[in-house]
Design an enzyme around this catalytic site. Structure first.
Site, PDB file in Angstrom:
ATOM      1  N   GLU A  10       0.827  -1.218   0.000  1.00 21.01           N
ATOM      2  CA  GLU A  10       0.000   0.000   0.000  1.00 21.01           C
ATOM      3  C   GLU A  10       0.857   1.262   0.000  1.00 21.01           C
ATOM      4  O   GLU A  10       0.448   2.311  -0.493  1.00 21.01           O
ATOM      5  CB  GLU A  10      -0.933  -0.059   1.219  1.00 21.01           C
ATOM      6  CG  GLU A  10      -1.951   1.059   1.322  1.00 21.01           C
ATOM      7  CD  GLU A  10      -1.470   2.191   2.223  1.00 21.01           C
ATOM      8  OE1 GLU A  10      -2.031   3.287   2.136  1.00 21.01           O
ATOM      9  OE2 GLU A  10      -0.520   1.946   2.989  1.00 21.01           O
ATOM     10  N   GLN A 100      -1.551   6.179  17.980  1.00 19.65           N
ATOM     11  CA  GLN A 100      -1.426   4.741  17.737  1.00 19.65           C
ATOM     12  C   GLN A 100       0.023   4.318  17.494  1.00 19.65           C
ATOM     13  O   GLN A 100       0.357   3.156  17.676  1.00 19.65           O
ATOM     14  CB  GLN A 100      -2.321   4.335  16.570  1.00 19.65           C
ATOM     15  CG  GLN A 100      -3.801   4.370  16.933  1.00 19.65           C
ATOM     16  CD  GLN A 100      -4.709   3.889  15.818  1.00 19.65           C
ATOM     17  OE1 GLN A 100      -4.355   3.931  14.649  1.00 19.65           O
ATOM     18  NE2 GLN A 100      -5.890   3.429  16.173  1.00 19.65           N
ATOM     19  N   HIS A 282     -11.480  -1.061   8.709  1.00 14.22           N
ATOM     20  CA  HIS A 282     -10.463  -0.184   9.281  1.00 14.22           C
ATOM     21  C   HIS A 282      -9.957  -0.673  10.634  1.00 14.22           C
ATOM     22  O   HIS A 282      -8.748  -0.622  10.909  1.00 14.22           O
ATOM     23  CB  HIS A 282     -10.999   1.242   9.372  1.00 14.22           C
ATOM     24  CG  HIS A 282     -11.435   1.778   8.045  1.00 14.22           C
ATOM     25  ND1 HIS A 282     -10.571   1.909   6.984  1.00 14.22           N
ATOM     26  CD2 HIS A 282     -12.654   2.179   7.583  1.00 14.22           C
ATOM     27  CE1 HIS A 282     -11.213   2.389   5.937  1.00 14.22           C
ATOM     28  NE2 HIS A 282     -12.478   2.554   6.277  1.00 14.22           N
ATOM     29  N   ALA A 284      -9.904  -3.720  11.489  1.00  8.84           N
ATOM     30  CA  ALA A 284      -9.155  -4.950  11.192  1.00  8.84           C
ATOM     31  C   ALA A 284      -7.669  -4.643  11.013  1.00  8.84           C
ATOM     32  O   ALA A 284      -6.801  -5.364  11.529  1.00  8.84           O
ATOM     33  CB  ALA A 284      -9.720  -5.620   9.942  1.00  8.84           C
ATOM     34  N   ASP A 285      -7.353  -3.576  10.274  1.00 14.25           N
ATOM     35  CA  ASP A 285      -5.952  -3.165  10.100  1.00 14.25           C
ATOM     36  C   ASP A 285      -5.274  -2.940  11.443  1.00 14.25           C
ATOM     37  O   ASP A 285      -4.118  -3.321  11.653  1.00 14.25           O
ATOM     38  CB  ASP A 285      -5.868  -1.845   9.316  1.00 14.25           C
ATOM     39  CG  ASP A 285      -6.364  -1.964   7.889  1.00 14.25           C
ATOM     40  OD1 ASP A 285      -6.458  -3.094   7.393  1.00 14.25           O
ATOM     41  OD2 ASP A 285      -6.646  -0.926   7.287  1.00 14.25           O
ATOM     42  N   GLN A 286      -5.998  -2.301  12.343  1.00 17.79           N
ATOM     43  CA  GLN A 286      -5.399  -1.835  13.587  1.00 17.79           C
ATOM     44  C   GLN A 286      -5.333  -2.906  14.672  1.00 17.79           C
ATOM     45  O   GLN A 286      -4.653  -2.725  15.683  1.00 17.79           O
ATOM     46  CB  GLN A 286      -6.171  -0.604  14.072  1.00 17.79           C
ATOM     47  CG  GLN A 286      -6.033   0.569  13.105  1.00 17.79           C
ATOM     48  CD  GLN A 286      -7.109   1.623  13.283  1.00 17.79           C
ATOM     49  OE1 GLN A 286      -7.595   1.829  14.377  1.00 17.79           O
ATOM     50  NE2 GLN A 286      -7.477   2.293  12.206  1.00 17.79           N
ATOM     51  N   HIS A 306      -4.068  -2.356   2.451  1.00 18.74           N
ATOM     52  CA  HIS A 306      -3.541  -1.776   3.693  1.00 18.74           C
ATOM     53  C   HIS A 306      -3.293  -2.879   4.721  1.00 18.74           C
ATOM     54  O   HIS A 306      -2.236  -2.929   5.383  1.00 18.74           O
ATOM     55  CB  HIS A 306      -4.564  -0.764   4.217  1.00 18.74           C
ATOM     56  CG  HIS A 306      -4.004   0.324   5.065  1.00 18.74           C
ATOM     57  ND1 HIS A 306      -3.805   0.165   6.415  1.00 18.74           N
ATOM     58  CD2 HIS A 306      -3.609   1.577   4.784  1.00 18.74           C
ATOM     59  CE1 HIS A 306      -3.322   1.292   6.930  1.00 18.74           C
ATOM     60  NE2 HIS A 306      -3.188   2.164   5.962  1.00 18.74           N
TER      61      HIS A 306
END
Length: 340
Positions: A10, A100, A282, A284-286, A306
């Site tokens: 990405e 984050q 979103h 899920a990425d984190q 991503h």
């Protein structure tokens, strides 16, 4: 020193943020090249530079290449140290993304830390404060994370001027996540935030939410903000279920109609609700980074580029395996296991 080509996959700022966090946690130096090479303005922008400076501050790291526009960076950390930290981005760059970056390392400190960040709290291409508070934080609390968030002032793009504060306790009890079902729906809410704009903007957005998602009028509210800097608008959709709360956010600007802004958030939420997944794209990425640290599994409706890129960067620091199983057309089971 771990070498990372930050143009891979990405190719965005998440590569930098994940690398900085894991560099401190694992105490492995890292060198990145081609930072944000796929963006229209490559290199470190103000927000990314603040991530670097924040990571440096909490670990007394030796850093080279920390300048605006730099496409290369070397970062050699020392052990993380708790403290009372304050960082100002200087633009409407995302406070959430800076937080984050340093949240995960500070969870490994010996005592509590407080972090205050000034910049954008509601800006495009980043989590809104409501996402952090109602979606992200409850999810990681299931893994034993004890942190609190406070919104001190709203800040929209391009004015910025927002401020948030986090209290971060040491991560003493680390629990693998099992979030395969969202459970039964409890409630849904639509909130239109407007700063120095006519109320008609919020009225049009909420009318579109009612039409598009068939939500009740009593579930839809607007909030006019008096303490924010400049002009701004955000539409935040919240669906609370027994096991997870999902948030979809879209942001207004001069180039978009109020109805179009609403449709963006509604489409994201509609796709999520039409699936069997516990969490959306979103979050899920984190969840990948904490799961790589403690293990676990969850279901999501989308596996994005991503997401895949974040998996690759995590595996440069940690011996973990990401298993992704397609359960049906709109639901994937993601499981993280310790590798050999």
């Amino acid at each position: 020193m771990i070498q990372i080509d930050a143009s891979q996959g990405e190719g965005g700022g998440q590569i930098l943020r994940t690398a900085l966090a894991l560099s401190i946690i694992t105490q492995q130096a890292v060198q990145l090249k081609n930072i944000r090479a796929k963006r229209s303005k490559p290199g470190l922008m103000r927000q990314h530079l603040t991530c670097v400076r924040a990571a440096q501050a909490i670990s007394d790291a030796v850093v080279e290449g920390d300048a605006l526009g730099s496409t290369q960076l070397s970062f050699e950390p020392n052990p993380v140290k708790a403290g009372d930290y304050a960082f100002a981005i200087g633009t409407a760059g995302s406070c959430a993304l800076v937080l984050q970056t340093i949240l995960w390392p500070l969870l490994f400190a010996d005592t509590e830390s407080s972090v205050t960040i000034e910049g954008g709290t509601h800006v495009p291409m980043s989590p809104s404060f409501e996402f952090l508070e109602f979606c992200f934080l409850p999810a990681i609390q299931k893994m034993g994370v004890q942190s609190q968030l406070e919104l001190l002032k709203h800040g929209f793009y391009p004015g910025g001027g927002g401020k948030l504060k986090a209290l971060i306790q040491p991560w003493q009890t680390r629990t693998a996540l099992d979030l395969q079902s969202r459970g039964e729906r409890i409630s849904q809410h639509g909130l239109s935030l407007i700063s120095n704009l006519d109320q008609s903007v919020a009225d049009k957005q909420l009318a579109e939410v009612r039409r598009y998602l068939n939500w009740n009028a009593e579930d839809l509210v607007h909030q006019g903000l008096r303490n924010s800097h400049g002009v701004g608008n955000a539409l935040i959709l919240n669906v609370q279920s027994t096991e997870h709360t999902e948030i979809a956010t879209s942001y207004g600007d001069k180039s978009k109609s109020s109805e179009f802004v609403a449709q963006l958030a509604c489409t994201e939420m509609k796709h999520y609700l039409a699936s069997d997944a516990a969490v959306g794209e979103h979050i899920a990425d984190q969840l990948l980074l904490p799961l790589a640290l403690v293990g676990g599994k969850f279901t999501t409706n989308i596996i994005s580029e991503h997401f895949k890129t974040n998996c690759d960067i995590i595996q440069k620091f940690l011996k973990v395996d990401f298993k992704i199983e397609k359960l049906n057309a709109h639901c994937y089971l993601v499981e993280v296991r310790k590798g050999k």
